[in-house]
Design a protein around this motif. Structure first.
Motif, short mmCIF file in Angstrom:
data_model
loop_
_atom_site.label_atom_id
_atom_site.label_comp_id
_atom_site.label_asym_id
_atom_site.label_seq_id
_atom_site.Cartn_x
_atom_site.Cartn_y
_atom_site.Cartn_z
N ARG A 167 88.66 35.97 70.88
CA ARG A 167 87.25 35.66 71.09
C ARG A 167 86.49 35.79 69.77
O ARG A 167 86.86 36.57 68.91
CB ARG A 167 86.61 36.66 72.09
CG ARG A 167 87.27 36.69 73.47
CD ARG A 167 86.95 35.44 74.29
NE ARG A 167 87.45 35.54 75.66
CZ ARG A 167 88.67 35.16 76.07
NH1 ARG A 167 89.54 34.64 75.22
NH2 ARG A 167 89.02 35.29 77.35
N LYS A 168 85.42 35.01 69.66
CA LYS A 168 84.51 35.10 68.52
C LYS A 168 83.10 34.86 69.05
O LYS A 168 82.95 34.39 70.18
CB LYS A 168 84.85 34.05 67.44
CG LYS A 168 86.26 34.15 66.89
CD LYS A 168 86.63 33.01 65.96
CE LYS A 168 86.11 33.22 64.55
NZ LYS A 168 86.73 34.35 63.86
N SER A 169 82.09 35.14 68.23
CA SER A 169 80.72 34.93 68.71
C SER A 169 79.80 34.39 67.62
O SER A 169 80.08 34.53 66.43
CB SER A 169 80.14 36.24 69.26
OG SER A 169 80.08 37.23 68.26
N ASP A 170 78.71 33.79 68.08
CA ASP A 170 77.66 33.25 67.20
C ASP A 170 76.33 33.29 67.95
O ASP A 170 76.32 33.42 69.18
CB ASP A 170 77.96 31.77 66.87
CG ASP A 170 78.56 31.59 65.48
OD1 ASP A 170 78.11 32.28 64.55
OD2 ASP A 170 79.49 30.77 65.35
N TYR A 171 75.26 33.11 67.19
CA TYR A 171 73.93 32.98 67.80
C TYR A 171 73.28 31.67 67.37
O TYR A 171 73.36 31.30 66.21
CB TYR A 171 73.04 34.16 67.39
CG TYR A 171 73.40 35.39 68.20
CD1 TYR A 171 72.82 35.59 69.44
CD2 TYR A 171 74.36 36.29 67.76
CE1 TYR A 171 73.18 36.68 70.23
CE2 TYR A 171 74.73 37.38 68.54
CZ TYR A 171 74.13 37.57 69.77
OH TYR A 171 74.49 38.63 70.55
N VAL A 172 72.68 30.98 68.34
CA VAL A 172 72.00 29.72 68.04
C VAL A 172 70.50 29.95 68.15
O VAL A 172 70.01 30.48 69.14
CB VAL A 172 72.48 28.60 69.00
CG1 VAL A 172 71.61 27.35 68.84
CG2 VAL A 172 73.94 28.27 68.72
N GLN A 173 69.79 29.54 67.09
CA GLN A 173 68.35 29.79 67.02
C GLN A 173 67.52 28.51 67.04
O GLN A 173 66.32 28.56 67.29
CB GLN A 173 68.06 30.65 65.77
CG GLN A 173 68.74 32.01 65.91
CD GLN A 173 68.81 32.84 64.65
OE1 GLN A 173 68.72 32.30 63.55
NE2 GLN A 173 68.97 34.14 64.80
N LYS A 174 68.16 27.38 66.76
CA LYS A 174 67.49 26.07 66.86
C LYS A 174 68.35 25.20 67.76
O LYS A 174 69.59 25.22 67.64
CB LYS A 174 67.43 25.38 65.49
CG LYS A 174 66.56 26.06 64.46
CD LYS A 174 66.46 25.18 63.19
CE LYS A 174 67.79 24.78 62.61
NZ LYS A 174 68.32 25.61 61.54
N PRO A 175 67.73 24.42 68.66
CA PRO A 175 68.56 23.56 69.52
C PRO A 175 69.48 22.68 68.68
O PRO A 175 69.10 22.22 67.59
CB PRO A 175 67.52 22.71 70.27
CG PRO A 175 66.25 23.48 70.20
CD PRO A 175 66.29 24.26 68.92
N ILE A 176 70.68 22.45 69.17
CA ILE A 176 71.65 21.60 68.47
C ILE A 176 71.33 20.15 68.87
O ILE A 176 71.10 19.86 70.05
CB ILE A 176 73.09 21.99 68.87
CG1 ILE A 176 73.34 23.48 68.56
CG2 ILE A 176 74.11 21.11 68.15
CD1 ILE A 176 74.68 24.01 69.06
N SER A 177 71.32 19.24 67.91
CA SER A 177 70.93 17.85 68.21
C SER A 177 72.03 17.15 69.01
O SER A 177 73.19 17.58 69.02
CB SER A 177 70.69 17.08 66.91
OG SER A 177 71.94 16.84 66.27
N LYS A 178 71.65 16.05 69.64
CA LYS A 178 72.60 15.30 70.45
C LYS A 178 73.78 14.81 69.61
O LYS A 178 74.94 14.90 70.00
CB LYS A 178 71.89 14.12 71.12
CG LYS A 178 72.78 13.40 72.10
CD LYS A 178 72.00 12.46 73.00
CE LYS A 178 72.99 11.74 73.91
NZ LYS A 178 72.33 10.80 74.81
N ASN A 179 73.43 14.33 68.44
CA ASN A 179 74.46 13.84 67.54
C ASN A 179 75.45 14.97 67.17
O ASN A 179 76.67 14.77 67.17
CB ASN A 179 73.78 13.28 66.28
CG ASN A 179 74.77 12.56 65.41
OD1 ASN A 179 75.56 11.75 65.92
ND2 ASN A 179 74.75 12.86 64.13
N ASP A 180 74.92 16.14 66.88
CA ASP A 180 75.79 17.27 66.52
C ASP A 180 76.63 17.75 67.71
O ASP A 180 77.80 18.11 67.55
CB ASP A 180 74.95 18.42 65.95
CG ASP A 180 74.37 18.08 64.57
OD1 ASP A 180 74.95 17.19 63.90
OD2 ASP A 180 73.35 18.67 64.19
#
Ligand SMILES: Cc1cc2nc3c(=O)[nH]c(=O)nc-3n(C[C@H](O)[C@H](O)[C@H](O)COP(=O)(O)OP(=O)(O)OC[C@H]3O[C@@H](n4cnc5c(N)ncnc54)[C@H](O)[C@@H]3O)c2cc1C
Ligand SMILES: *[C@@H]1O[C@H](CO)[C@@H](O)[C@H](O)[C@H]1NC(C)=O
Ligand SMILES: *[C@@H]1O[C@H](CO)[C@@H](O)[C@H](O)[C@H]1NC(C)=O
Ligand SMILES: *[C@@H]1O[C@H](CO)[C@@H](O)[C@H](O)[C@H]1NC(C)=O
Ligand SMILES: *[C@@H]1O[C@H](CO)[C@@H](O)[C@H](O)[C@H]1NC(C)=O
Ligand SMILES: *[C@@H]1O[C@H](CO)[C@@H](O)[C@H](O)[C@H]1NC(C)=O
Ligand SMILES: *[C@@H]1O[C@H](CO)[C@@H](O)[C@H](O)[C@H]1NC(C)=O
Ligand SMILES: *[C@@H]1O[C@H](CO)[C@@H](O)[C@H](O)[C@H]1NC(C)=O
Ligand SMILES: *[C@@H]1O[C@H](CO)[C@@H](O)[C@H](O)[C@H]1NC(C)=O
Ligand SMILES: *[C@@H]1O[C@H](CO)[C@@H](O)[C@H](O)[C@H]1NC(C)=O
Length: 535
Positions: free
Chosen positions: A378-391
């Motif tokens: 397992r690994k982890s991350d935090y998302v602070q800005k929405p990820i774009s559709k393209n990404d």
């Protein structure tokens, strides 16, 4: 000032003694002699325990039960190998004084201890070490007492979440506790590391509900909230217990839950426009009603991604359907997709364990399912800005190419954003939309397979770099991941500790270092990712 020059020397001596066991007269040399000396010492340092009782709680390597006691709480098959270093002895305390005695005696013998409660550490650091060690296994210390007048529970470290939820349910159908979703996770590890589950948007983390604790410190003293002081009490609510001492129990405040809650799971593939669903999820899940927690699971399936929204709503089905119609139309939630149940019913439904089919009884939560594990990374991350559709589309492509690694997005917001980032050592509060868990699980025991699957995790993690938090790239302590940095020998290095420390604790790292330095200056309690000492 004197301390500055004096302590590193003490530290150096201590480590030299433990590293070279043959050169010290005081350090016993074989596992058997460690056993003999330890038992003698424990007799002197415990009260109310007969010699027979002490013999029954200390397991030498030659004891016929040694292997099963060791394996019972191995929860990641990667670390169930004969090549992993075995403990010199295993100690399974039945009472507080056994823990105090174990710390005093192990320290006197200059031998490290590893502390294990539920054994779910993803990297096995509660029962593996390169240095010789004694395993302190707390599975016998698992009393739970619920006080409905105070709406509190005292929970010993060796209890597991399923037992806590069961005990609460026995006492009340309208109380719960915000903790993890897997019933066999131990209190000792999960609360010291933060502890989150599907109540987090309404009530925050497990640590946000802790009001008292008992700990045995590096001098063998038994301390409670008052006697340990505010700093140590702060540190063991998310800073990781194993840097500071042996936590014996937590006193927690229960939370209210309605008699009826609603659960649902909606699944779509890319062909069913799942990418648009994920786009809308990113807007809604972290901002919607605090009573609603919607986990998003992303799993590669042949040439597509299976997207599942798995949810708990603290209220009825009609209400959540109408909220979703307004806020999350692309989910297309219908009443038929929902089931109303009790809170304990939702706990059972959310558990990933095979035993928890529809209609399983609450007693299933008491099954510890000993000595069974799959291979995990397992690994982890935090998302602070929405990820774009393209990404997102690029991420899907990468996941399909890798084939096995899945992601879980766990939304924050609600209560999480209302608690300041330094209230506890867990810093990931306002400003985080969701936490990402990277998850790969397998059954092939070969080294080759382990390489393959862990490489998938690393590869996707690397691919995700532009989309997640940076400077530091934050991580969740309970999703222990040694790839993000280690203290190689556990002896020195503040600089090494800072690498993972800033990721797990952000700006709270400095305070943790100060507390560690004050309460355990010789760094007795240490591991590959413990809080370093700084003089
Ligand atoms: C299947 C699975 C599901 C999970 N689900 C969730 C989830 O939903 N939410 C969540 O937050 N986490 C979850 N986790 C992560 C889990 O919270 C952590 O792995 C946690 O550390 C496990 O606690 P433990 O007592 O079982 O582990 P252990 O391996 O016994 O301990 C983990 C760490 O804590 C230390 N420690 C243990 N007991 C004590 C003690 N009494 N005093 C001091 N230090 C101690 C150990 O030395 C080690 O460093 C999950 C893990 C697994 C394997
Ligand atoms: C746990 O509870 C039992 C039964 O109430 C009691 O006998 C025992 O002493 C308790 N153990 C600890 C360590 O508190
Ligand atoms: C261990 O205990 C013995 C006997 O009490 C004492 O003489 C010795 O100094 C102790 N050693 C350490 C390293 O604490
Ligand atoms: C709801 O319960 C029914 C009957 O037990 C079951 O068939 C269905 O799968 C459940 N739905 C969910 C979302 O759990
Ligand atoms: C997906 O979206 C397209 C364009 O909006 C639409 O025409 C199509 O019907 C949708 N497909 C599904 C399965 O919902
Ligand atoms: C992939 O497709 C094959 C053949 O259609 C099918 O048997 C298999 O179950 C699918 N795998 C997954 C993970 O969906
Ligand atoms: C560990 O391996 C043994 C076989 O060597 C097996 O019997 C046991 O179930 C395994 N336990 C875990 C936790 O993987
Ligand atoms: C968070 O704080 C805001 C503003 O103070 C308040 O309106 C909201 O109810 C709080 N939410 C929770 C879950 O405490
Ligand atoms: C990894 O495992 C997958 C099967 O899931 C396989 O297709 C792939 O070839 C393996 N890769 C390596 C490098 O072993
Ligand atoms: C830490 O321990 C290792 C191995 O014993 C040693 O090589 C290294 O110099 C030590 N570092 C410090 C700062 O003591």
């Amino acid at each position: 000032m004197e301390k500055l020059t004096y302590l590193p020397i003490t530290l150096f001596l201590l480590l030299t003694i433990s590293a070279s066991s043959s050169s010290s007269a005081e350090t016993p040399q074989t596992p058997q002699s460690v056993y003999e000396v330890f038992i003698q010492c424990l007799k002197q340092h415990t009260t109310n325990s007969s010699p027979t009782q002490l013999k029954n709680i200390v397991f030498s390597q030659t004891n016929v039960l040694f292997t099963s006691v060791l394996q019972n709480y191995i929860r990641n098959a990667r670390f169930n190998t004969t090549s992993a270093t075995k403990p010199l002895i295993i100690v399974t305390p039945l009472q507080e004084s056994h823990v105090q005695g174990a710390v005093i005696c192990a320290k006197n013998m200059s031998i490290q201890i590893k502390i294990r409660s539920g054994g779910h550490d993803y990297e096995g650091i509660s029962y593996i070490s390169k240095e010789p060690f004694i395993l302190l296994d707390l599975f016998n210390l698992r009393n739970i007492s619920v006080d409905m007048k105070q709406e509190t529970a005292v929970v010993q470290a060796g209890a597991v979440l399923g037992e806590v939820y069961y005990k609460i349910w026995e006492n009340s159908k309208v109380h719960g506790f915000p903790g993890g979703v897997c019933h066999s996770v131990g209190i000792g590890g999960t609360i010291t590391g933060g502890g989150y589950g599907n109540l987090l948007r309404k009530y925050g983390l497990s640590v946000d509900r802790v009001i008292d604790a008992q700990i045995v410190d590096s001098q063998g003293r038994l301390l409670d909230r008052k006697s340990m002081g505010g700093d140590l009490f702060w540190a063991i609510r998310g800073g990781g217990g194993s840097s500071f001492g042996v936590v014996l129990s937590y006193t927690v405040k229960l939370v209210s839950v309605p008699e009826t809650v609603t659960i649902f799971r909606v699944m779509k593939t890319l062909e069913e426009n799942a990418t648009d669903l994920v786009m809308q999820w990113q807007q809604v899940a972290p901002t919607t009603d605090d009573r609603l927690f919607m986990r998003l699971l992303l799993q590669p399936r042949n040439n597509t991604i299976l997207v599942s929204v798995v949810a708990l709503f603290l209220g009825g089905a009609d209400e959540v359907v109408s909220i979703m119609e307004k806020e999350f139309p692309l989910l297309g939630l219908k009443k038929e997709d929902c089931n109303e149940t009790s809170w304990i019913g939702s706990v059972i439904w959310w558990d990933n364990d095979q035993a928890f089919k529809n209609g399983a009884k609450p007693e299933t939560l008491l099954d510890r399912n000993l000595n069974s594990a799959r291979f995990l990374k397992r690994k982890s991350d935090y998302v602070q800005k929405p990820i774009s559709k393209n990404d997102l589309e690029l991420i899907w492509k990468k996941m399909i190419e890798l084939r096995n690694i899945g992601l879980a997005f766990n939304p924050y917001g609600g209560k999480m954003a209302n608690i300041s980032s330094d209230a506890t050592p867990f810093p990931h509060r306002a400003g985080n939309l969701f936490k990402v868990q990277y998850s790969v699980t397998w059954d092939d025991p070969s080294d080759f397979a382990a390489q393959n699957y862990t490489n998938e995790a690393k590869s996707l993690y690397s691919f995700m770099t532009p989309f997640v938090s940076q400077n530091p790239r934050s991580a969740f302590l309970n999703y222990r991941d040694l790839d993000i940095g280690i203290n190689h020998f556990g002896n020195n290095s503040f600089e090494e500790g800072k690498v993972y420390g800033l990721k797990y604790f952000n700006n709270n790292f400095d305070r943790l270092v100060k507390i560690k330095t004050a309460v355990d200056p010789n760094n007795y309690f240490r591991n590959k990712q413990s809080i370093p000492v700084k003089m």
